[in-house]
Enzyme design. Sequence first.
Site, short mmCIF file in Angstrom:
data_model
loop_
_atom_site.label_atom_id
_atom_site.label_comp_id
_atom_site.label_asym_id
_atom_site.label_seq_id
_atom_site.Cartn_x
_atom_site.Cartn_y
_atom_site.Cartn_z
N CYS A 214 -14.40 -31.51 -21.04
CA CYS A 214 -14.33 -32.90 -20.58
C CYS A 214 -13.04 -33.52 -21.13
CB CYS A 214 -15.51 -33.74 -21.00
SG CYS A 214 -17.08 -33.15 -20.38
N ARG B 172 -9.58 -29.26 -18.79
CA ARG B 172 -10.69 -29.36 -19.73
C ARG B 172 -12.05 -29.38 -19.04
NH1 ARG B 172 -8.90 -31.08 -24.76
NH2 ARG B 172 -11.01 -31.65 -25.31
N TRP C 172 -16.97 -31.41 -17.43
CA TRP C 172 -17.51 -30.06 -17.40
C TRP C 172 -18.99 -30.23 -17.73
CZ3 TRP C 172 -19.95 -26.48 -20.61
CH2 TRP C 172 -19.94 -25.16 -20.15
N ASN D 280 -17.01 -37.29 -24.24
CA ASN D 280 -16.83 -35.84 -24.34
C ASN D 280 -17.69 -35.40 -25.52
OD1 ASN D 280 -15.89 -33.23 -24.58
ND2 ASN D 280 -13.93 -33.81 -25.49
N GLY D 281 -18.48 -34.34 -25.34
CA GLY D 281 -19.31 -33.84 -26.45
C GLY D 281 -20.77 -33.79 -26.04
N GLU E 129 -9.43 -7.09 -22.90
CA GLU E 129 -8.75 -8.29 -22.41
C GLU E 129 -8.46 -8.17 -20.91
OE1 GLU E 129 -8.29 -11.18 -23.17
OE2 GLU E 129 -6.44 -11.94 -22.34
N LYS F 299 -9.81 -10.77 -18.18
CA LYS F 299 -8.92 -11.50 -17.28
C LYS F 299 -9.36 -11.29 -15.84
CE LYS F 299 -7.34 -13.71 -19.39
NZ LYS F 299 -7.16 -13.93 -20.81
N GLU G 62 -12.74 -13.11 -15.07
CA GLU G 62 -12.80 -14.57 -15.08
C GLU G 62 -12.03 -15.21 -13.94
OE1 GLU G 62 -11.11 -16.80 -18.40
OE2 GLU G 62 -9.81 -15.14 -18.85
N HIS H 273 -20.57 8.47 -23.12
CA HIS H 273 -21.82 8.04 -23.76
C HIS H 273 -22.55 7.00 -22.91
CE1 HIS H 273 -20.79 10.33 -27.29
NE2 HIS H 273 -19.57 9.80 -27.24
N LYS I 237 -11.06 -24.97 -20.12
CA LYS I 237 -10.08 -24.40 -21.04
C LYS I 237 -10.53 -24.49 -22.50
CE LYS I 237 -5.94 -22.82 -22.05
NZ LYS I 237 -5.85 -21.38 -21.83
C1 F6R Z 1 -10.09 -16.29 -21.64
C2 F6R Z 1 -10.05 -17.45 -22.50
C3 F6R Z 1 -11.19 -17.69 -23.42
C4 F6R Z 1 -10.69 -18.27 -24.74
C5 F6R Z 1 -11.89 -18.66 -25.62
C6 F6R Z 1 -11.45 -19.15 -26.98
O1 F6R Z 1 -8.95 -16.18 -20.86
O2 F6R Z 1 -9.12 -18.20 -22.46
O3 F6R Z 1 -11.96 -16.55 -23.61
O4 F6R Z 1 -9.90 -17.31 -25.37
O5 F6R Z 1 -12.62 -19.67 -24.98
O6 F6R Z 1 -10.64 -20.27 -26.88
P1 F6R Z 1 -9.70 -20.71 -28.06
O7 F6R Z 1 -8.68 -19.66 -28.25
O8 F6R Z 1 -9.10 -22.02 -27.60
O9 F6R Z 1 -10.56 -20.89 -29.26
#
Ligand code: F6R
Length: 610
Positions: free
Chosen positions: A2, A27, A74, A99-100, A483, A487, A490, A506, A605
Amino acid sequence: MCGIVGAIANRDVVPLLVEGLKRLEYRGYDSAGIAVLSGEAVRRVRRTGRVAEMEAAALAEGLDARLGIGHTRWATHGGVTESNAHPHISHGELALVHNGIIENHEAQRQRLEALGYEFTSQTDTEVVAHLIHHHRAQGGSLLSALQAAVKELHGAYALAVIDKRDPTTLVAARMGCPLLLGLGEGENFVASDVSAIVSATRRVIFLEEGDTAELTIDGVHVFDADDAPVAREVHVSDVSLASLELGPYRHFMQKEIHEQPRAIGDTVEGIVDAGGFDAGLFGKEAASVLADVESVQILACGTSYYAGLTARYWIEALAGIPCAVDIASEYRYRKVVGNPKQLIVTISQSGETLDTMEALKYAKAQGQDKTLSICNVPESAIPRASRLVFLTRAGAEIGVASTKAFTTQLVALFALAVTLGKLRGQLDEAREGELLEALRHLPGSVQHALNLEPQVAAWASSFAPRQHALFLGRGTHYPIALEGALKLKEISYIHAEGYPAGELKHGPLALVDTQMPVVVIAPNDALLEKVKSNIQEVRARGGEMFVFADADSSFSESEGVHVIRTPRHVGILSPIVHAIPVQMLAYHTALARGTDVDKPRNLAKSVTVE
Ligand code: F6R
């Protein structure tokens, strides 16, 4: 999660609020809304979907105001509907954005319903609007009503409130969620982060936990958790407008992938300028904090966790110290054995991820006060709660999928591993010099990897129609496989799993058939021959292989085996270089599938809720 923006000005604030919300959209992007004081009335526009839709509605309404608040959501409590979108209004008089999460919202709701308040949403937020309204009805100012109300809330909040009975005031409060004040000339602002207001001002005050604030056109007044006036430092933000804009790129993710040579170069420059691998890199206290470290515990979520997994290999190999890596949301709820000589390392791009913050608090509560935060956002909560800090220099990361933050975290973690190794007498000067030299060459190697984009993009068409994909790697490249899978899933919504290549037989080998593309990260390291055997296991089952190798890995293309080579093997830093092609593969696959690359469904994010 948010985003909040608010403004009080001598000019129309509606364009300021809309621009701010567009910058905060990363956000949360389920719904957006603004409320302004227009004449004698509070007027509100809310829409589900993106800020642009809300903006069109606000334009159609012809809103014009000197005071207003805005929000991009969000969803947590209550679905994605217009009635759950913020701002929430109490009695047509008071409007609030939040927010929260308010943990005691149910009890407060019952109490307020008994007092005659009617609820029109399923949110926890509406409770706060009515609660402030209720206190306002007892007399006193909007600020004192806010201060009384927040004392009755449990949970996390950043709040901004306007009230038509107080047309010259905007009030705000912060607990557990970021909120800052922006100081302009004849105008003042409140925002979740500086990007929302940077076109108006760079002078900001970061509110502390428990603070409330009152903003007028002429100035701002901040009060601490005991409601006593308090002076908070004014910072001048160095966030640039260019870093918040797309420029020639189609997506922020694409821009941020391509910014990696610069982001890594800037982060390396910080290390070189500080004189190399020196404890001072991590803060003034670092020499004493790091001197007697016996072990390292890394805590993080998502991509940042994968950076931590990579670092474990480096820390154990270069410093000879045991290193554990935990997902923050797991660590915070298990019984851990505290060791005051253990270094707690949190990794977070945003610096506000709730689980990482809570894991840090939990570690400290076990008597572990050797804390280091690796973070990309100065003044965010996690570095502020840590004794040592390394700020990565990735610049603002706006695409929801983390890219340049990840590779710069890896640079920081590598520096930590070498520094610990040096402090423990594990590395001689010559080796230290070689490792610094390797870092200096890294931006160039990353650029070479970026130059592979046309080849990677050509592979994306094979991935776009698939339902599933496997990513394999060994050693430091295993976290890069994880990773790569994250990627891909997501942003393209293809189900993908990362595995250590040795684990294949396994279990996951059962999934392999002609429909399962298998990506292998196979640079020329000590494990190459083992990876090759794993590749044979997949080929024998008809699986199609997509191999990222480097110039020195002896691989040849064959039926069902496609190979892309990075130009040279960069030794211990190879996982950083191999992060680039897996990012590009996810990006181009998502493009081919037509998904919203920068704002993938259901995500946001910065994750400030559990
Ligand atoms: C994936 C991604 C998330 C963040 C995770 C932690 O692309 O961006 O998995 O890595 O939400 O976020 P931070 O690094 O801001 O604590």
